[in-house]
Design a protein around this motif. Structure first.
Motif, PDB file in Angstrom:
ATOM      1  N   ASP A 117      31.914  53.605  52.395  1.00 34.44           N
ATOM      2  CA  ASP A 117      32.403  53.852  53.753  1.00 34.44           C
ATOM      3  C   ASP A 117      31.631  54.989  54.424  1.00 34.44           C
ATOM      4  O   ASP A 117      31.265  54.891  55.607  1.00 34.44           O
ATOM      5  CB  ASP A 117      33.902  54.180  53.737  1.00 34.44           C
ATOM      6  CG  ASP A 117      34.759  52.966  53.442  1.00 34.44           C
ATOM      7  OD1 ASP A 117      34.256  51.832  53.604  1.00 34.44           O
ATOM      8  OD2 ASP A 117      35.925  53.143  53.047  1.00 34.44           O
ATOM      9  N   THR A 118      31.375  56.061  53.674  1.00 36.43           N
ATOM     10  CA  THR A 118      30.612  57.183  54.222  1.00 36.43           C
ATOM     11  C   THR A 118      29.206  56.737  54.600  1.00 36.43           C
ATOM     12  O   THR A 118      28.693  57.073  55.674  1.00 36.43           O
ATOM     13  CB  THR A 118      30.538  58.331  53.204  1.00 36.43           C
ATOM     14  OG1 THR A 118      31.861  58.788  52.918  1.00 36.43           O
ATOM     15  CG2 THR A 118      29.710  59.487  53.740  1.00 36.43           C
ATOM     16  N   GLU A 119      28.585  55.960  53.719  1.00 35.00           N
ATOM     17  CA  GLU A 119      27.218  55.531  53.989  1.00 35.00           C
ATOM     18  C   GLU A 119      27.156  54.589  55.188  1.00 35.00           C
ATOM     19  O   GLU A 119      26.209  54.641  55.975  1.00 35.00           O
ATOM     20  CB  GLU A 119      26.612  54.858  52.754  1.00 35.00           C
ATOM     21  CG  GLU A 119      25.156  54.457  52.913  1.00 35.00           C
ATOM     22  CD  GLU A 119      24.226  55.605  53.285  1.00 35.00           C
ATOM     23  OE1 GLU A 119      23.123  55.330  53.807  1.00 35.00           O
ATOM     24  OE2 GLU A 119      24.590  56.786  53.060  1.00 35.00           O
ATOM     25  N   ARG A 120      28.152  53.763  55.374  1.00 38.00           N
ATOM     26  CA  ARG A 120      28.153  52.886  56.548  1.00 38.00           C
ATOM     27  C   ARG A 120      28.225  53.700  57.835  1.00 38.00           C
ATOM     28  O   ARG A 120      27.577  53.348  58.831  1.00 38.00           O
ATOM     29  CB  ARG A 120      29.322  51.895  56.473  1.00 38.00           C
ATOM     30  CG  ARG A 120      29.098  50.798  55.448  1.00 38.00           C
ATOM     31  CD  ARG A 120      30.181  49.728  55.508  1.00 38.00           C
ATOM     32  NE  ARG A 120      29.891  48.635  54.590  1.00 38.00           N
ATOM     33  CZ  ARG A 120      30.551  47.480  54.553  1.00 38.00           C
ATOM     34  NH1 ARG A 120      31.554  47.277  55.403  1.00 38.00           N
ATOM     35  NH2 ARG A 120      30.220  46.525  53.693  1.00 38.00           N
ATOM     36  N   ASP A 121      28.979  54.782  57.814  1.00 42.66           N
ATOM     37  CA  ASP A 121      29.026  55.662  58.992  1.00 42.66           C
ATOM     38  C   ASP A 121      27.659  56.287  59.247  1.00 42.66           C
ATOM     39  O   ASP A 121      27.215  56.393  60.403  1.00 42.66           O
ATOM     40  CB  ASP A 121      30.072  56.761  58.799  1.00 42.66           C
ATOM     41  CG  ASP A 121      31.505  56.246  58.879  1.00 42.66           C
ATOM     42  OD1 ASP A 121      31.708  55.137  59.427  1.00 42.66           O
ATOM     43  OD2 ASP A 121      32.410  56.948  58.399  1.00 42.66           O
ATOM     44  N   VAL A 122      26.994  56.720  58.171  1.00 41.98           N
ATOM     45  CA  VAL A 122      25.662  57.314  58.307  1.00 41.98           C
ATOM     46  C   VAL A 122      24.684  56.279  58.867  1.00 41.98           C
ATOM     47  O   VAL A 122      23.878  56.587  59.759  1.00 41.98           O
ATOM     48  CB  VAL A 122      25.160  57.858  56.953  1.00 41.98           C
ATOM     49  CG1 VAL A 122      23.712  58.349  57.078  1.00 41.98           C
ATOM     50  CG2 VAL A 122      26.057  58.986  56.465  1.00 41.98           C
ATOM     51  N   VAL A 123      24.734  55.066  58.365  1.00 41.49           N
ATOM     52  CA  VAL A 123      23.825  54.011  58.828  1.00 41.49           C
ATOM     53  C   VAL A 123      24.024  53.754  60.318  1.00 41.49           C
ATOM     54  O   VAL A 123      23.045  53.641  61.074  1.00 41.49           O
ATOM     55  CB  VAL A 123      24.046  52.714  58.023  1.00 41.49           C
ATOM     56  CG1 VAL A 123      23.316  51.542  58.674  1.00 41.49           C
ATOM     57  CG2 VAL A 123      23.564  52.890  56.594  1.00 41.49           C
ATOM     58  N   ARG A 124      25.268  53.662  60.770  1.00 39.05           N
ATOM     59  CA  ARG A 124      25.526  53.451  62.200  1.00 39.05           C
ATOM     60  C   ARG A 124      24.941  54.593  63.038  1.00 39.05           C
ATOM     61  O   ARG A 124      24.360  54.359  64.099  1.00 39.05           O
ATOM     62  CB  ARG A 124      27.020  53.320  62.456  1.00 39.05           C
ATOM     63  CG  ARG A 124      27.617  51.977  62.071  1.00 39.05           C
ATOM     64  CD  ARG A 124      29.045  51.853  62.608  1.00 39.05           C
ATOM     65  NE  ARG A 124      29.595  50.535  62.357  1.00 39.05           N
ATOM     66  CZ  ARG A 124      30.259  50.177  61.254  1.00 39.05           C
ATOM     67  NH1 ARG A 124      30.451  51.087  60.301  1.00 39.05           N
ATOM     68  NH2 ARG A 124      30.724  48.945  61.110  1.00 39.05           N
ATOM     69  N   THR A 125      25.112  55.812  62.561  1.00 40.50           N
ATOM     70  CA  THR A 125      24.584  56.970  63.291  1.00 40.50           C
ATOM     71  C   THR A 125      23.067  56.921  63.364  1.00 40.50           C
ATOM     72  O   THR A 125      22.466  57.179  64.419  1.00 40.50           O
ATOM     73  CB  THR A 125      25.047  58.271  62.618  1.00 40.50           C
ATOM     74  OG1 THR A 125      26.476  58.336  62.645  1.00 40.50           O
ATOM     75  CG2 THR A 125      24.485  59.486  63.341  1.00 40.50           C
ATOM     76  N   GLU A 126      22.411  56.599  62.250  1.00 38.71           N
ATOM     77  CA  GLU A 126      20.950  56.513  62.239  1.00 38.71           C
ATOM     78  C   GLU A 126      20.466  55.378  63.129  1.00 38.71           C
ATOM     79  O   GLU A 126      19.471  55.513  63.845  1.00 38.71           O
ATOM     80  CB  GLU A 126      20.442  56.326  60.804  1.00 38.71           C
ATOM     81  CG  GLU A 126      20.710  57.507  59.878  1.00 38.71           C
ATOM     82  CD  GLU A 126      20.024  58.787  60.320  1.00 38.71           C
ATOM     83  OE1 GLU A 126      18.832  58.720  60.692  1.00 38.71           O
ATOM     84  OE2 GLU A 126      20.660  59.852  60.297  1.00 38.71           O
TER      85      GLU A 126
END
Length: 205
Positions: free
Chosen positions: A179-188
């Motif tokens: 879940d954390t990584e999906r948030d990071v991916v969206r931000t990038e």
């Protein structure tokens, strides 16, 4: 009297606002290869300035469901590897020459321009051009480990980053939960999209 608060003019914004739906969506797909993104951002034209366009684009990217994000990820090469110039995003197909009535949409998938996307990717990943063999090998190994863990390509807004910095962030992100990584991916993805919109409209080199 000059309005000092007004944004500087953007060369391609008026033309973008005036394009037919398919043409506008095709340009937007080069910035973020999600058909939902392209359709929603094109439908909200006209935009008064690049800042407003970028704000809307960021909100749409951050609001994409995960399938839309995965569609966008499919257009991005692995960090440190050559862009795949001939590979269309999932679900897109060549559309050929056709009329594009202003403001109307034929229902066909908009035509993408993979050569332009590939050129942008090469420029964004310029930090790997001077990297040594050891760093490139570790990036390749990190890419494989990341894809095994999360099931998709490692995405980072690479503009201005060295290969070592990209590698360090990859290593750090391997410790994220899904879940954390999906948030990071969206931000990038939102960062990359914002930079590419400026390129699309001629507001950036």
């Amino acid at each position: 009297m000059l309005n000092v608060d007004s944004a500087p003019p953007v060369p391609g914004l008026d033309a973008f606002n005036a394009q037919g739906a398919e043409e506008a969506e095709a340009g937007l797909l080069a910035c973020c290869a999600s058909r939902v993104f392209a359709r929603e951002v094109a439908a909200l034209r006209p935009y008064r300035d690049l800042d407003r366009l970028a704000e809307v684009a960021e909100a749409v990217v951050l609001g994409l469901d995960w399938s839309g994000v995965r569609e966008a990820l499919a257009a991005h090469p692995r960090i440190g590897e050559p862009p795949r110039e001939g590979s269309p995003a999932a679900g897109s197909e060549p559309s050929g020459d056709r009329e594009r009535p202003s403001g109307k949409h034929s229902g066909r998938p908009p035509e993408r321009h993979p050569a332009r996307e590939a050129a942008w990717s090469r420029g964004e990943q310029a930090g790997v051009d001077t990297a040594g063999r050891e760093v490139l090998d570790r990036l390749a190994e990190g890419n494989r480990a990341y894809e095994r863990r999360f099931g998709h390509v490692y995405l980072i807004c690479a503009t201005g980053l060295s290969a070592g910095e990209m590698l360090a962030r990859l290593t750090e992100r391997l410790g994220n939960d899904e879940d954390t990584e999906r948030d990071v991916v969206r931000t990038e993805l939102a960062k990359i999209t914002r930079l590419r919109l400026a390129k699309l409209l001629g507001a950036a080199p």
